[in-house]
Motif scaffolding. Structure first.
Motif, short mmCIF file in Angstrom:
data_model
loop_
_atom_site.label_atom_id
_atom_site.label_comp_id
_atom_site.label_asym_id
_atom_site.label_seq_id
_atom_site.Cartn_x
_atom_site.Cartn_y
_atom_site.Cartn_z
N TYR A 54 47.08 23.32 50.98
CA TYR A 54 46.08 24.19 50.26
C TYR A 54 45.19 23.86 49.16
O TYR A 54 44.21 23.89 48.78
N ILE A 75 29.20 32.12 49.00
CA ILE A 75 28.73 33.16 49.81
C ILE A 75 29.93 33.50 50.05
O ILE A 75 30.17 34.81 50.19
N SER A 76 31.13 33.22 50.25
CA SER A 76 32.32 33.68 50.49
C SER A 76 32.54 34.00 49.43
O SER A 76 34.14 34.86 50.09
N ARG A 112 38.21 42.60 51.96
CA ARG A 112 36.57 41.58 52.11
C ARG A 112 35.75 41.58 53.17
O ARG A 112 37.12 41.68 54.29
N GLN A 113 35.16 42.02 53.27
CA GLN A 113 34.03 42.26 53.59
C GLN A 113 34.63 42.92 55.33
O GLN A 113 35.39 43.11 56.56
N ARG A 115 37.67 44.22 55.77
CA ARG A 115 38.95 44.13 56.35
C ARG A 115 40.46 43.71 55.70
O ARG A 115 40.03 43.24 54.47
N ALA A 149 47.59 29.57 61.20
CA ALA A 149 46.12 29.65 60.98
C ALA A 149 45.42 30.79 59.92
O ALA A 149 46.16 32.24 60.60
N LEU A 150 45.33 30.55 59.30
CA LEU A 150 44.87 31.48 57.65
C LEU A 150 43.55 31.55 57.85
O LEU A 150 42.69 31.11 59.08
N THR A 151 42.76 32.46 56.58
CA THR A 151 41.87 32.25 57.04
C THR A 151 41.22 32.90 55.83
O THR A 151 41.91 32.58 54.81
N ALA A 152 40.05 32.45 55.33
CA ALA A 152 39.06 32.14 53.80
C ALA A 152 40.49 32.88 52.83
O ALA A 152 40.11 34.08 52.50
N VAL A 153 40.42 31.90 52.06
CA VAL A 153 40.71 32.94 50.40
C VAL A 153 39.95 32.49 49.46
O VAL A 153 40.34 31.91 48.59
N TYR A 155 39.80 34.13 46.19
CA TYR A 155 40.12 34.43 44.91
C TYR A 155 41.28 33.00 44.31
O TYR A 155 41.65 32.50 46.02
N LEU A 157 45.18 33.10 44.89
CA LEU A 157 46.78 33.35 45.44
C LEU A 157 47.52 33.98 43.82
O LEU A 157 47.36 32.89 43.12
#
Lengths: 157, 421
Positions: A54, A75-76, A112-113, A115, A149-153, A155, A157
């Motif tokens: 990653y 934007i993320s 974030r957002q 969630r 399956a991950l979601t956007a990180v 920041y 880790l």
């Protein structure tokens, strides 16, 4: 004098605190110039250079990552997610006067957002004694769900 | 189930209703008519190189095993024991001589044939093993891309790929003379409908906006290369919902223009390669490492996207899984393949400098599309300037939404059972 677990954990905890508070420039200074910051995918992989990760960041990529998170042009990551992480279960795996290897657990919550998400990981640090004090020479973050399956990180880790 | 919706009421040639991203009845129709009655990409040859190799994956909502039998034939089989329906394999990949159901021990060969049933006497001689193989799907491949379908009546894969085939040939030049192989993947989900991602692969318009932070992180020469929205590229409808978006025309054929100067970011690699390779081969490898200049969108689930495979899988009407599969040269120089991995990590995946921003944009499309009623999503960019491409299909400028219109025309034809115009 060999590096004691207390001294090692003081640096590792400082890193966690800086990351949770978005102090990314100070974070950069914790690493040696040759250090690698690695988030692998395969839990059994040791040859990170030859496999897809990653993140496989050298100093230049770490600086770019920080610039992206702070630049306000992603934007993320505008703003980056807020995080709170706890470290524990620390153990000295190898210990010498010039360097040591420490493994610990990290539990992280991100917001974030609207969630909230959880990430658990094993962290393995190689720390090196330098003329500027103890520094991180390699950090490997093995996410518990790295092969899922991950979601956007958005920041560090 | 209530009456299925009429897709004609939610799609026009230049616009769609927002409900195409959120109507569960429409989604159920898509999972049946598109994902069970089209060729669905399942694997690349290099995922299962040897006899006995297998992977597990999905065809639409259906778990499948892709295996290579002792003779080298590829099988795509439903991952479902014929006895009580348990999945017979839960490993992502591996090598085996057989698949044994963990529940009652029914054992299947690499081709799905039922070989063994424990305590078979309990069936009083009535069990016809020959009639109970793992259910095999129809399988075909092109250039190492393996596709499967439930439908034994649809035209063959060659016909289905049609005008996309020469573009697949061009894409595979990234092997630089070696076969292309997969080198791992980034898998992530986003909370939105699968068609939002399908659109994105043929959307050059978003690139300089969404990917500002990626462009900030590369050198000026690379920024210029990616500054293609007002360039000479084009989007061409290839029929059957497929399309190609050429962003960087000089990188369409990686074996042409081998005398072109080596970009700054590849010079170190070129210098290292020149210890072991003649100058022509160095240039060929370096061009391959940089990837192609186009995205080939293959309806409905695969894209050959510049330098990687993008695979999408609808999980639910508002939940989609995306895989970005890294590719490299099978047998090529390690340092060249490693550079490909680093380039992939730079842009792709949940920690890349590109994917998270795409993902955020798609997430916003899904959330915004719930606002209001009867407000169209526009699909009309570049419509006025379209010309006829070589196959008679529409061709638009690089940021035209021609590829989206191509995909939606096929979508509508499939859902209504009519021929695509």
């Amino acid at each position: 004098m060999t590096i004691a677990l207390d001294e090692a954990m003081a640096l590792i905890t400082l890193e966690a605190d800086l990351l949770d508070h978005g102090a990314y420039h100070e974070w950069l200074a914790l690493y040696t110039p040759e250090a690698k910051y690695i988030v692998p995918i395969d839990p059994d992989q040791e040859d990170f250079e030859a496999t897809l990760n990653y993140a496989y960041d050298d100093a230049a990529m770490r600086r770019k990552r920080v610039a992206r998170l702070l630049g306000g042009r992603s934007i993320s990551a505008a703003p980056p997610a807020r995080t709170i992480r706890l470290l524990g279960r620390a153990r000295m795996l190898e210990c010498g006067a010039a360097s040591c290897t420490v493994r610990c657990a990290q539990l992280l919550k991100e917001l974030r957002q609207h969630r909230v998400r959880d990430y658990a990981a094993n962290l393995t640090y190689r720390l090196a004694r330098t003329s500027d004090g103890l520094r991180i020479d390699r950090k490997v973050i093995r996410l518990l769900d790295a092969t899922e399956a991950l979601t956007a990180v958005s920041y560090i880790l | 189930m209530t009456n299925p919706p009429d897709p004609r009421t939610v799609l026009a040639p230049d616009r769609a209703d927002g409900s195409i991203y959120s109507d569960p009845a429409l989604f159920a129709l898509e999972m049946d008519r598109i994902f069970m009655h089209h060729w669905i990409w399942v694997a690349h040859d290099s995922d299962i190189p040897e006899p006995g190799d297998f992977i597990t994956t999905f065809v639409g909502a259906h778990p499948v095993i892709v295996s290579r039998d002792r003779k080298g034939t590829v099988h795509v089989m439903l991952n479902r024991c014929r006895h009580r329906a348990a999945t017979v394999c839960e490993k992502a990949k591996g090598s085996t001589a057989s698949f044994v159901c963990p529940y009652h021990g029914w054992a299947y060969g690499l081709d799905g044939a039922l070989r063994g049933v424990p305590h078979v006497d309990g069936y009083d001689g009535q069990l016809d093993k020959a009639s109970l193989p793992l259910v095999n799907l129809r399988v075909a491949d092109y250039q190492g891309l393996i596709f499967a379908t439930f439908d034994h009546a649809i035209p063959d894969l060659d016909n289905w790929l049609g005008a996309a085939k020469p573009w697949i040939d061009l894409f595979m030049k990234q092997g630089a003379g070696w076969p292309v192989k997969t080198m791992g993947e980034h898998k992530f989900t986003f909370p939105g409908n699968w068609k939002i991602q399908l659109e994105n692969t043929t959307d050059a318009y978003h690139f300089p906006i969404v990917h500002k932070s990626f462009l900030d992180s590369v050198d000026h020469e690379t920024q210029d290369t990616f500054n293609f929205v007002e360039g000479d590229g084009f989007v061409e409808d290839l029929g059957h919902g497929h399309s190609v978006m050429v962003m960087i025309p000089e990188l369409v054929d990686l074996e042409a223009d081998l005398d072109a100067p080596i970009p700054e970011r590849f010079r170190e690699l070129a210098a290292a390669l020149s210890h072991d390779h003649p100058p022509g081969q160095v240039r060929r490898i370096v061009r391959a490492v940089g990837g192609t200049g186009f995205n080939l969108n293959l309806f409905p689930n695969l894209a050959c996207s510049m330098a990687f495979f993008r695979v999408l899988r609808p999980l639910d009407v508002t939940q989609t899984e995306i895989r970005h599969i890294a590719i490299g040269m099978d047998g090529g120089p390690d340092i060249a393949n490693q550079m490909r991995l680093r380039l992939h990590e730079h842009f792709q995946g949940p920690m890349g400098f590109g994917t998270p921003d795409d993902s955020e944009a798609w997430d916003r499309v899904q959330r915004g599309s719930h606002a209001g009623r009867g407000i169209p999503v526009l699909l009309n960019r570049g419509l006025g300037g379209e010309t006829q491409g070589p196959d008679g299909h529409p061709r638009g400028d690089v940021s035209a939404e021609t590829g989206m219109r191509a995909a939606y025309r096929q979508w509508l034809a499939t859902l209504t059972g009519e021929d695509a115009a």
